[in-house]
Design a protein around this motif. Structure first.
Motif, PDB file in Angstrom:
ATOM      1  N   ALA A  43      10.522  98.404  89.158  1.00 10.39           N
ATOM      2  CA  ALA A  43      10.984  99.408  90.158  1.00 10.39           C
ATOM      3  C   ALA A  43      12.283  98.532  90.844  1.00 10.39           C
ATOM      4  O   ALA A  43      13.288  99.463  91.417  1.00 10.39           O
TER       5      ALA A  43
ATOM      6  N   MET B 288       3.808 101.774  83.135  1.00  8.63           N
ATOM      7  CA  MET B 288       3.246 101.180  84.287  1.00  8.63           C
ATOM      8  C   MET B 288       2.254  99.850  83.860  1.00  8.63           C
ATOM      9  O   MET B 288       2.131  98.725  84.613  1.00  8.63           O
ATOM     10  N   LEU B 289       1.414  99.833  82.690  1.00 12.31           N
ATOM     11  CA  LEU B 289       0.497  98.775  82.431  1.00 12.31           C
ATOM     12  C   LEU B 289       1.204  97.857  81.584  1.00 12.31           C
ATOM     13  O   LEU B 289       0.851  96.664  81.564  1.00 12.31           O
TER      14      LEU B 289
ATOM     15  N   SER C 133      -6.476  92.115  84.000  1.00 13.99           N
ATOM     16  CA  SER C 133      -5.674  93.317  84.838  1.00 13.99           C
ATOM     17  C   SER C 133      -4.921  94.337  83.902  1.00 13.99           C
ATOM     18  O   SER C 133      -4.891  94.149  82.675  1.00 13.99           O
ATOM     19  N   ARG C 134      -4.587  95.390  84.489  1.00 14.51           N
ATOM     20  CA  ARG C 134      -3.644  96.748  83.948  1.00 14.51           C
ATOM     21  C   ARG C 134      -4.362  97.027  82.816  1.00 14.51           C
ATOM     22  O   ARG C 134      -3.914  97.246  81.751  1.00 14.51           O
ATOM     23  N   VAL C 135      -5.756  97.162  82.993  1.00 16.10           N
ATOM     24  CA  VAL C 135      -6.489  97.870  81.953  1.00 16.10           C
ATOM     25  C   VAL C 135      -7.605  98.802  82.789  1.00 16.10           C
ATOM     26  O   VAL C 135      -7.668  98.386  83.819  1.00 16.10           O
TER      27      VAL C 135
ATOM     28  N   VAL D 146      11.665 103.550  86.241  1.00 16.53           N
ATOM     29  CA  VAL D 146      10.132 103.963  86.894  1.00 16.53           C
ATOM     30  C   VAL D 146      10.082 105.191  87.581  1.00 16.53           C
ATOM     31  O   VAL D 146       8.924 105.989  87.292  1.00 16.53           O
TER      32      VAL D 146
ATOM     33  N   LEU E  25       5.954  98.001  89.821  1.00 16.96           N
ATOM     34  CA  LEU E  25       6.600  98.005  91.101  1.00 16.96           C
ATOM     35  C   LEU E  25       7.596  97.045  90.974  1.00 16.96           C
ATOM     36  O   LEU E  25       8.820  97.019  91.413  1.00 16.96           O
TER      37      LEU E  25
ATOM     38  N   LEU F 188       1.367 106.366  81.630  1.00 15.51           N
ATOM     39  CA  LEU F 188       0.871 105.364  82.745  1.00 15.51           C
ATOM     40  C   LEU F 188       0.529 103.855  81.882  1.00 15.51           C
ATOM     41  O   LEU F 188       1.151 102.765  82.476  1.00 15.51           O
TER      42      LEU F 188
ATOM     43  N   TRP G  39      -1.074  84.756  78.961  1.00 23.52           N
ATOM     44  CA  TRP G  39      -0.381  85.988  79.156  1.00 23.52           C
ATOM     45  C   TRP G  39      -0.414  86.706  77.804  1.00 23.52           C
ATOM     46  O   TRP G  39      -0.490  88.042  77.765  1.00 23.52           O
TER      47      TRP G  39
ATOM     48  N   ASP H  42       4.639  91.200  86.875  1.00 22.05           N
ATOM     49  CA  ASP H  42       3.325  91.389  87.052  1.00 22.05           C
ATOM     50  C   ASP H  42       3.091  92.744  87.049  1.00 22.05           C
ATOM     51  O   ASP H  42       1.718  93.130  86.624  1.00 22.05           O
ATOM     52  N   ASP H  43       3.823  93.773  87.626  1.00 22.19           N
ATOM     53  CA  ASP H  43       3.407  95.072  87.631  1.00 22.19           C
ATOM     54  C   ASP H  43       5.017  96.182  87.646  1.00 22.19           C
ATOM     55  O   ASP H  43       6.015  95.435  87.579  1.00 22.19           O
TER      56      ASP H  43
END
Lengths: 432, 257
Positions: free
Chosen positions: A131, A115-116, A15-17, A138, A128, A111, A405, A125-126
């Protein structure tokens, strides 16, 4: 008899790629038995489908390799065509190209960094979730990213797959008023990107360093973005057209992306860290001071700290954008005229993730007979596997979930663009 | 009792990631969108994976491998509303250029070991495989249209996504016609509106990235393009880009092969 312990760790869909990749890790008796960073992004055959198309179509077609870094393709292919057709784009048109490339660096770097990548350091996890804890951070990051996209829109018409770039320059140059509208937001952004660099500099960084072969472009007068010579910290200094004499691609069974390596078979590093290490002297005073205040020296060999380097480069890209916007006068012509002819041309630019090389051969009517593209993530793939080996050996004692992770974070250090590389990741760890 | 948020999933097939990036590109609206929906599966943005079923699935990319052919059915089964986003998902994308060529020759042109590569001979739209509730056009999609479609779907109304031509859009916005005034090749008369009239405002003819509008008269346009001096290959290539496999464009391009 000693009992054999086996651990299998798998990340099936990273994820996040950008794009689809996976990691398989098999550990037996505390030693890595097998480690594969796999790219299963389906091949889309750009180099094949370009054949027979007009030289003028290459920028728009190749931009569809990647929605995150289309300028690397629009501009890299344009410059390769200009090389083949014997023209060069200089002066204010070159400045506009640098401005839109700064927009892409900002949009892509913010980004990725905020964010990633940042969630990894906070074990979230992200973005958000960041935030919820720190909404101001953010919101600031989103505003910076938006300004990067605005630069792309002002010069290129839209943020993803801009329409205004072509071989020879632009379809239409932006008005002075439109470019000047960027000035006040850019002043704010320089300060805000420094804030983010300092915030990220406060993260705890995993303990891993590597003596990388750093390959980047270098320009005599400025921190290289869109052109220059290709250099390394091992003494390489070549023109763009010599790239194929020094670097090769290898096709391995576990990946749909071709692995880049030096002609002598060694892995090398491209991207923000390589640029920073090779061209630190050319950063602005404020960018250098920000790097120092965020905890970096003149050389950075901890790949986890690439998050700081991305924000330092973001700050620099905003300073460059401001410099260009302040000096901007509408050029008389939007492009240099080009005439088709037979030939071969090379182009190379610094995509946010590292050097992106293009080569095209044209027939006498300007139709493409052969196309070769070496995107940055393909070049980094071999080095990513080496880093993964080092990080797994260093953090072998972590429980499977934490080790998994940490491996994902190691891969994200590279901001891998798997869509680009395929011509990329899932993590699967096996422990015996 | 707290209201349970609808679950949103974003799925990727063969694509450049640009359309799903458009969701992250909604910088001013992203945190508000996250208030309204749960990002239950969105690999590009989050590690968190919440199991289905999903209230809304956004599907990016085309079907180019046997694995994708299988996976899209799993996605459909888990999705109440399935929305395809972008030219790859709605028409096969630029990679559908292989539909007009010999795919084995394509593989050996790019890869040293063709035996490592598994790919289907054609790149196809999602709707060729499973029922689709709504298609959002564009290469890339327009984020304003994406927000409109998400908003409308959440409240259960029909989204306001025009299906008239780009040509009409130019007339409504007062944009000077680049084909009439400057003799430039333009696909505006046969292309669905939605991008926000970008190319003509940059002195460039529409290159059709939103795909064919309903009942598009491609042959009349091709004839006019001939009068403007485009040879048959140029006419074929103009129809054969990001929506090459969309039926009206595919048929017209083959006529000029």
């Amino acid at each position: 008899m000693t009992k054999t312990t086996s651990r299998i760790i798998k990340v099936d869909a990273l994820s996040r790629v950008e794009g689809e990749g996976a990691l398989d890790l098999h550990i037996r008796d505390g030693k890595i038995k097998d480690l594969k960073f796999r790219i299963f992004e389906p091949p889309r055959f750009f180099e094949a489908l370009l054949r027979g198309r007009d030289f003028s179509e290459a920028p728009d077609i190749t931009s569809r390799i990647c929605g995150i870094c289309p300028i690397a393709y629009l501009l890299g292919s344009s410059q390769a065509m200009e090389d083949a057709l014997g023209v060069s784009v200089t002066g204010p048109l070159r400045d506009l190209r640098r401005l839109i490339y700064c927009g892409e660096w900002v949009e892509s770097h913010v980004l990725h960094a905020a964010m990633l990548h940042a969630p990894d350091f906070l074990e979230l996890d992200d973005a958000l979730q960041i935030a919820k804890a720190n909404p101001e951070l953010v919101k600031k990051a989103l505003k910076l990213k938006k300004l990067g996209n605005e630069i792309l829109e002002v010069v290129g018409g839209r943020a993803v797959h801009p329409v205004n770039l072509k071989v020879g320059g632009f379809y239409k140059v932006p008005t002075k008023a439109r470019v000047r509208s960027l000035i006040e937001p850019l002043k704010w952004a320089i300060d805000a990107s420094r804030d983010l660099a300092l915030a990220f500099g406060g993260f705890e960084f995993p303990d891993y360093e590597y003596d990388y072969t750093c390959v980047s472009m270098r320009h005599p007068d400025e921190y290289a973005i869109q052109d220059g010579r290709i250099i390394s910290n091992r003494g390489l200094d070549i023109g763009v057209s010599e790239f194929p004499d020094h670097f090769v691609e290898e096709h391995v069974a576990h990946s749909n992306a071709l692995h880049g390596k030096t002609k002598t078979g060694e892995a090398y590093l491209v991207g923000p860290l390589a640029r920073y290490n090779n061209n630190f002297d050319q950063l602005s005073k404020l960018a250098k001071a920000t790097a120092k205040d965020a905890g970096l020296g003149k050389i950075c060999i901890n790949p986890f700290q690439s998050i700081i380097v991305r924000m330092v480069e973001t700050l620099y890209a905003f300073e460059e954008s401001l410099r260009i916007a302040l000096a901007y006068e509408e050029p008389d012509a939007s492009c240099v005229q080009v005439t088709p002819r037979a030939g071969t041309g090379h182009g190379c630019t610094e995509a946010p993730r590292g050097i992106c090389y293009h080569r095209y051969s044209l027939d006498k009517n300007g139709l493409i007979t052969k196309a070769t593209i070496m995107p940055p993530t393909a070049q980094n793939q071999k080095q990513i596997e080496i880093d993964l080996h080092g990080v797994v050996e260093r953090y072998m004692d972590l429980a499977d979930e934490k080790l998994k992770w940490r491996c994902e974070q190691t891969i994200r250090n590279y901001d891998p663009c798997i869509s680009c590389a395929t011509h990329f990741l899932k993590l699967n760890v096996t422990r015996d | 009792m707290a209201h349970k948020k609808p679950k949103l999933a974003v799925w990727k097939f063969s694509s450049c990631d640009g359309c799903q990036l458009s969701l992250l590109g909604c910088e001013d609206e992203l945190l508000d969108v996250a208030e309204q929906v749960e990002f239950a599966y969105f690999l590009e943005a989050t590690r968190a994976k919440v199991s289905g079923p999903y209230d809304i699935s956004l599907v990016e990319g085309s079907i180019t491998t046997a694995e994708e052919e299988e996976r899209i059915h799993q996605v459909r089964k888990q999705s109440k509303v399935l929305i395809t986003i972008g030219a790859c998902a709605t028409a096969g994308g630029i990679q559908a250029l292989k539909n007009f060529a010999d795919v084995d020759e394509f593989i050996s042109a790019v890869y040293a070991h063709p035996e490592y590569i598994k790919t289907l001979s054609k790149s196809t739209a999602i709707a060729d495989h499973v029922p689709v509730d709504l298609e959002l056009r564009g290469c890339p999609i327009n984020k304003v249209q994406l927000l409109e479609v998400l908003g409308a779907t959440l409240v259960g109304r029909k989204p306001n996504v025009p299906n008239h031509s780009q040509c009409m859009e130019c007339k409504m916005s007062g944009q000077v016609c680049v084909m009439v005034a400057k003799g430039q090749a333009c696909l505006g008369p046969v292309t669905q509106a939605g991008c926000g009239t970008i190319c003509p405002t940059f002195d460039r003819g529409c290159y059709g990235c939103f795909g064919p509008k309903e009942l598009s008269n491609t042959s009349a346009l091709a004839a006019r393009l001939g009068e403007l001096g485009l040879d048959s290959k140029q006419r074929s290539d103009l129809f054969r880009t990001f929506n090459a496999a969309a039926e009206p464009f595919a048929k017209e391009s083959v006529k000029h092969d």
